[in-house]
Design an enzyme around this catalytic site. Structure first.
Site, short mmCIF file in Angstrom:
data_model
loop_
_atom_site.label_atom_id
_atom_site.label_comp_id
_atom_site.label_asym_id
_atom_site.label_seq_id
_atom_site.Cartn_x
_atom_site.Cartn_y
_atom_site.Cartn_z
N CYS A 73 0.89 -1.37 -0.01
CA CYS A 73 0.06 0.16 -0.13
C CYS A 73 0.67 1.22 0.07
O CYS A 73 1.63 1.31 0.86
CB CYS A 73 -1.09 0.32 1.03
SG CYS A 73 -2.11 1.85 1.12
N ASN A 75 0.32 4.75 0.12
CA ASN A 75 -0.13 5.43 0.92
C ASN A 75 0.86 5.52 2.40
O ASN A 75 0.94 6.01 2.71
CB ASN A 75 -1.36 6.04 0.94
CG ASN A 75 -1.71 6.74 -0.91
OD1 ASN A 75 -1.08 7.16 -1.40
ND2 ASN A 75 -2.86 6.71 -1.45
N HIS A 150 -2.26 -4.60 -10.28
CA HIS A 150 -3.12 -3.83 -11.29
C HIS A 150 -2.97 -4.16 -12.43
O HIS A 150 -2.58 -3.89 -13.55
CB HIS A 150 -2.23 -2.37 -10.66
CG HIS A 150 -2.21 -1.89 -9.65
ND1 HIS A 150 -3.38 -1.11 -8.86
CD2 HIS A 150 -1.56 -2.03 -7.99
CE1 HIS A 150 -3.38 -0.50 -7.67
NE2 HIS A 150 -2.13 -1.43 -7.18
N GLU A 199 -10.15 -0.45 -5.44
CA GLU A 199 -9.16 -0.81 -4.90
C GLU A 199 -9.69 -2.81 -4.28
O GLU A 199 -10.66 -2.52 -3.50
CB GLU A 199 -8.62 0.38 -3.44
CG GLU A 199 -6.82 -0.67 -2.96
CD GLU A 199 -6.81 0.38 -1.69
OE1 GLU A 199 -5.79 0.31 -1.43
OE2 GLU A 199 -6.65 1.66 -1.73
N CYS A 208 -5.11 6.00 -4.45
CA CYS A 208 -4.33 4.58 -4.30
C CYS A 208 -2.73 4.90 -5.06
O CYS A 208 -3.02 4.94 -5.81
CB CYS A 208 -4.89 3.53 -4.72
SG CYS A 208 -4.27 2.26 -4.86
N GLY A 211 -1.44 2.72 -7.31
CA GLY A 211 -2.44 2.86 -8.38
C GLY A 211 -1.50 3.45 -8.90
O GLY A 211 -1.84 3.57 -10.32
#
Length: 268
Positions: A73, A75, A150, A199, A208, A211
């Protein structure tokens, strides 16, 4: 058992972060989902546990709001760097990352993207630069693993895509044995791309990080953008840098909203 936690976010992608470096915390999918519930728990897109590591400064474990544990992840990585408060290495299930806090956020070396069909993974071999499958108006996606899997679809108008409807269909398609994150993107110019993400395990989010990384890499690789590109998400912008054969660098904010305490036994 009462535990303190930090409520943090990166561009509105929000986390409940538990620091377990000194006091271990046993997390389960059911407990993570209960804590992530926005009506009866803390409420968050992802729940993060920061632990000691034998190969890095810290280990970061990530649970989506549905209780599924995931590999990466972006973030949250910035938030962990801000919590640690210095340049650090971070062990994740998706690989070893390095991050440095600065200003109101952090910069993260996200590692090198992977493009092999078995690295995404897909259910069977196919060209990952333009998948020969489609879902209504979404066709010709690029598949990339940036620590987690992704898809990136480039579209003429981002606002015309019903991602809230198509996202869950694509996420759970049998083509993706581990499910997949779904990004739709609109190139504004060679330095700017607008994007939205469905997500995996969390749904539509305001931002994201992985992303944004996948979107930027797909745009650069296709010759649609320069090696440094600003990805504009509903929650705000992230700056992504990538050159073919190299690692991805992501820079953006990380915000501490508040610190609280919660009785975990009430949720078991």
């Amino acid at each position: 058992m009462t535990r303190s936690f930090h409520k943090m976010h990166g561009l509105g992608n929000d986390f409940a972060v538990f620091d377990a470096r000194e006091t271990p915390l046993a997390m389960t999918p059911a407990l993570a989902a209960a804590l992530a519930d926005r009506h009866t728990g803390i409420g968050c897109d992802q729940l993060i546990v920061v632990e000691p590591s034998t190969i890095a400064d810290v280990r970061m474990r990530i649970w989506n709001a549905d209780g599924s544990e995931v590999e990466a992840c972006g973030n949250a990585t910035r938030c962990v760097a801000a919590l640690v408060g210095r340049e650090c290495s971070i062990e994740t299930a998706g690989g070893l990352l390095s991050a440095a806090p600065g200003g109101d956020g952090a910069s993260v070396d996200m590692g090198a993207p992977r493009f092999g069909w078995e690295e995404i993974p897909l259910a069977y071999a196919m060209d990952t630069t333009a998948l020969p499958v489609g879902w209504e108006m979404l066709e010709g996606a690029t598949a990339i693993n940036v620590g987690n899997p992704h898809l990136v679809f480039f579209v003429p108008d981002l606002d015309d895509v019903p991602l809230e409807r198509l996202g869950p269909q694509i996420e759970t398609d049998p083509l993706f044995p581990n499910r997949i994150n779904v990004n739709v993107a609109q190139v504004i110019d060679r330095g700017r791309v607008r994007a939205r993400t469905w997500e995996r395990g969390a749904g539509l989010t305001r931002a994201c990080g992985t992303g944004a990384c996948a979107t930027a890499v797909a745009a650069i690789r296709a010759g649609l953008a320069d090696n440094e590109v600003t990805v504009e998400l509903p929650g705000g912008p992230l700056v992504i840098e990538w050159r073919s054969g190299g690692n991805i660098r992501m820079t953006g904010p990380a915000t501490l909203a508040y610190t609280g305490e919660i009785d975990l036994e009430a949720f078991r």
